[in-house]
Enzyme design. Structure first.
Site, mmCIF file in Angstrom:
data_model
loop_
_atom_site.group_PDB
_atom_site.id
_atom_site.type_symbol
_atom_site.label_atom_id
_atom_site.label_comp_id
_atom_site.label_asym_id
_atom_site.label_seq_id
_atom_site.Cartn_x
_atom_site.Cartn_y
_atom_site.Cartn_z
ATOM 1 N N THR A 117 24.242 11.069 -2.300
ATOM 2 C CA THR A 117 23.585 10.358 -1.236
ATOM 3 C C THR A 117 22.100 10.684 -1.261
ATOM 4 O OG1 THR A 117 25.593 10.675 0.071
ATOM 5 C CG2 THR A 117 23.641 10.060 1.286
ATOM 6 N N GLY A 123 25.294 15.289 0.279
ATOM 7 C CA GLY A 123 26.165 16.409 -0.037
ATOM 8 C C GLY A 123 27.570 16.358 0.513
ATOM 9 N N GLY A 124 28.149 15.164 0.736
ATOM 10 C CA GLY A 124 29.558 15.083 1.101
ATOM 11 C C GLY A 124 29.906 15.932 2.307
#
Length: 539
Positions: A353, A435-436
Site C-alpha cells: 500500500t 503494511g497489512g
C-alpha cells in the site's frame, strides 16, 4: 554510531507556513508539492501525487487498485470517500470450484476479480474539489508528471528491486510481467531505468477524455479486451456499473482529540478501536516494554473482532456503531492483562500500500491510501494500457459458511485505511502507513508517540517499531521487533510471554508511514518514513 547519528539528525519534522506534501517516494511528494505551490488545493495535490506514485512505486499501487480518502476542510468538516471496487457479477464460489480451486488463486487472471476503484476515487474527489474547495487546476496539469515519467522512465529503487527479488518466482510466468520488469531476463539493478509506455498512453487518454473514460470509454474498452483475452472474470458491465461513493467516516472521541477513519469494508474499525481501548488504559508507560505490551495486547483483542465481523457492510451481522460504544470499549479494556501476553492465533492478512498526506494553504487536509493488495497485485499487467490489476478479491473465502464468502458484486475486505485526528486545541493530524496487519498497530503507535508521549512528529515515525502478525508474505505470526530496541526490552517482552522475532533496524515490513499536523498558529509539520524512499516537502 553512524546509524544513531542519522536517526538523531532526522528527528526534526519539516515545517512550513504554507502547505505540506508527504509521500513514500520523493518524486510523488514533489509532484504534489508543485501543485500546492501553483495554488492547487490538497485534493488536487493528492490526485497528482497518487497518479505519480502509481508510476514510481509500481510494486505498491496502480490505477488497477483501490483507494480511500479522508478530507478535512477549513471548517473541520470531514468527508470520506470509498473507492473500493466489488467482485465481478459473473464470479461465484461455483465458478472457482468448477475451475478446480478450493481457494481463489493469489496471482494471475483469476485473482483479478474486483473492479479497480482508484480512478473513480480520483474522479469523485476531483468533482468534490471543484464544487466545494474552489479547485481550478485541469486534469492535464494534475496527470502531467505521471504521464511524462511513465514515458521517460523511473530509476529502480531498493524497495522495488527487493520486491522483485522476493516475488519473482510467483510472477515470472504471468503474462506481461517479465516483459515490463526484467532486463535481458534479469532483475534490474538499483538505478536502472524502467519505462511504462502503455501506461503513459493511458494517462494521455485520461487527460484527453476525462477520468470516467477508465470505466465508460476507450480506456475501458481496452481494459475489458485485455481482461477477456487473459481470462479474468471482469466484464464491461462491472466497469460500467461502478462508481466511488461518499461514506460516513467512523468517529471516536478520545482524550484531547476526535479520531476519524474509514468504515467497513476497511479495517478502519480496528485502527480506531485500538486507540479507543488505549484511551481507557493507564498511559503512564514506564518504558518501551509497557508501551509495546499495551498496544500489542489491545491489538489482539481488537483483531479478534475485526476477523469475526468486518466485511462488506451490506453483509455484516452487527451494526458498526455497537463497537464504538463507550461501554463496549471499556469492556475490551478490561480484557487486557498487563502481566502476561495473550496467546495469538494465526492470521493471514498481508498487503502492499501507499499512504500519502497533503495540507494546503486554504485549511484543507487529506489523508489518502491506495493499494493493489499484494506486491504487484495479481501480477497481471494489461498490455494495451499498462495497468497492473489488483488481487484484493483473494480476501474472499470459497467456504459457503464463511462470513466473508465470495458473492457477485460484494466488496472485498480491505486492510487499507487512512487516519485523521482533530485535536481539541485546533490541530489537525493526517497520518497512515502501508503494511497489512501493521497498519492499525503503526497508526496507534505514531498517534500515541505524538499525542500522548509528546514526541516530535518525525521522531514519532523514526522510533523503532514492531509488528504483530503476518504481512508481506511472511510465514510467521510472531511479534517482529526492530533491532534498535534494547536487549533488556527483548528479554522483558519474552518474560511476559511474547513470541519475539528480532528483525532489521529499519525493517521495511514495518511499513512506510507518514504524517502531517497543522497547528492553530499556522505552522505545518510534515514527517516521512526513513524505511521508504519518501519525503515531506513544505511550500
Amino acid at each position: 554510531i553512524f546509524l544513531k547519528l542519522l536517526v538523531r539528525q532526522m528527528q526534526s519534522s519539516k515545517m512550513s507556513f504554507k502547505n505540506m506534501m508527504v509521500a513514500p517516494h520523493h518524486l510523488a511528494a514533489k509532484t504534489g508539492s508543485d501543485i500546492l505551490k501553483e495554488g492547487g488545493n490538497a485534493i488536487e495535490a493528492m490526485i497528482a501525487s497518487a497518479a505519480m506514485i502509481s508510476v514510481v512505486y509500481p510494486h505498491m499501487n496502480s490505477m488497477g487498485g483501490d483507494n480511500f480518502w479522508l478530507i478535512s476542510d477549513k471548517n473541520k468538516k470531514v468527508t470520506a470517500i470509498d473507492a473500493c471496487g466489488p467482485a465481478a457479477e459473473n464470479v461465484s464460489i461455483d465458478f472457482y470450484k468448477k475451475h478446480g480451486f478450493n481457494e481463489i488463486p493469489s496471482r494471475g487472471a483469476l485473482s483479478a476479480l474486483t473492479v479497480p476503484g482508484a480512478v473513480s476515487g480520483w474522479k469523485l474527489a476531483y468533482d468534490y474539489s471543484v464544487k466545494n474547495l474552489g479547485g481550478k487546476l485541469p486534469l492535464s496539469r494534475l496527470l502531467f508528471d505521471a504521464e511524462q515519467t511513465s514515458k521517460d522512465g523511473i530509476a529502480v529503487t531498493n524497495t522495488l528491486k527487493n520486491n522483485l527479488t522476493s516475488k519473482l518466482s510467483q510472477l515470472i510466468d504471468i503474462p506481461g510481467f517479465k516483459e515490463i520488469y526484467l532486463k535481458d531476463g534479469k532483475i534490474p539493478e538499483v538505478g536502472d531505468k524502467l519505462t511504462f509506455p502503455a501506461m503513459s498512453k493511458t494517462f494521455s487518454m485520461l487527460i484527453k477524455n476525462g477520468l470516467e473514460d477508465f470505466y465508460l470509454g476507450e480506456i475501458s474498452e481496452s481494459i475489458i479486451s485485455d481482461l477477456s483475452d487473459l481470462g479474468s472474470p471482469l466484464s464491461k458491465n462491472d466497469f460500467k456499473n461502478f462508481k466511488a461513493s461518499f461514506v460516513k467516516p467512523l468517529e471516536l472521541k478520545v482524550k484531547n482529540a476526535r479520531l476519524f477513519n474509514l468504515p467497513p469494508p476497511t479495517q478502519g474499525l480496528a485502527s480506531i478501536l485500538i486507540l479507543g481501548v488505549l484511551n481507557e488504559l493507564p498511559n503512564s508507560y514506564k518504558d518501551d516494554v509497557d508501551f509495546i505490551h499495551a498496544i500489542v495486547e489491545v491489538t489482539k483483542v481488537v483483531f479478534k473482532i475485526r476477523d469475526r465481523y468486518v466485511c462488506d457492510p451490506k453483509y455484516m451481522s452487527q451494526d458498526i456503531s455497537q463497537f464504538l460504544n463507550n461501554d463496549y470499549i471499556k469492556n475490551l479494556a478490561n480484557k487486557i492483562n498487563f502481566q502476561k501476553a495473550m496467546p495469538w492465533p494465526d492470521s493471514d492478512i498481508g498487503g502492499d500500500t501507499v499512504w500519502l498526506g497533503s495540507t494546503d494553504s486554504y485549511g484543507n487536509s487529506v489523508s489518502f491510501i491506495q493499494s493493489i493488495y499484494w506486491e504487484f497485485g495479481s501480477g497481471l499487467i494489461l498490455p494495451k494500457t499498462g495497468i497492473t490489476m489488483q488481487n484484493r478479491g483473494i480476501s474472499f473465502s470459497l467456504d459457503q459458511n464463511n462470513f466473508n464468502k465470495l458473492i457477485p458484486g460484494r466488496k472485498p475486505f480491505h486492510t487499507i485505511q487512512p487516519a485523521l485526528a482533530q485535536f481539541d486545541d485546533g490541530r489537525v493530524m493526517s497520518y497512515g502507513t502501508m503494511g497489512g496487519e501493521g497498519q492499525p498497530q503503526t497508526q496507534a503507535t505514531i498517534f500515541s508517540r505524538y499525542a500522548i508521549q509528546n514526541l516530535n512528529l518525525q521522531d514519532a515515525i523514526n522510533q523503532p517499531r514492531w509488528l504483530l502478525g503476518r504481512t508481506w508474505g511472511e510465514e510467521t505470526t510472531s511479534l517482529k521487533i526492530e533491532g534498535r530496541f534494547s536487549k533488556e526490552t527483548f528479554e522483558k517482552l519474552k518474560l511476559l510471554g511474547h513470541v519475539i522475532e528480532k528483525v532489521g533496524d529499519f525493517e521495511e515490513i514495518m511499513g512506510h508511514a507518514g504524517a502531517i499536523v497543522t497547528n492553530p498558529n499556522g505552522v505545518i509539520h510534515g514527517a516521512y518514513d526513513l524505511r521508504s524512499d519518501g519525503d515531506a516537502i513544505g511550500g
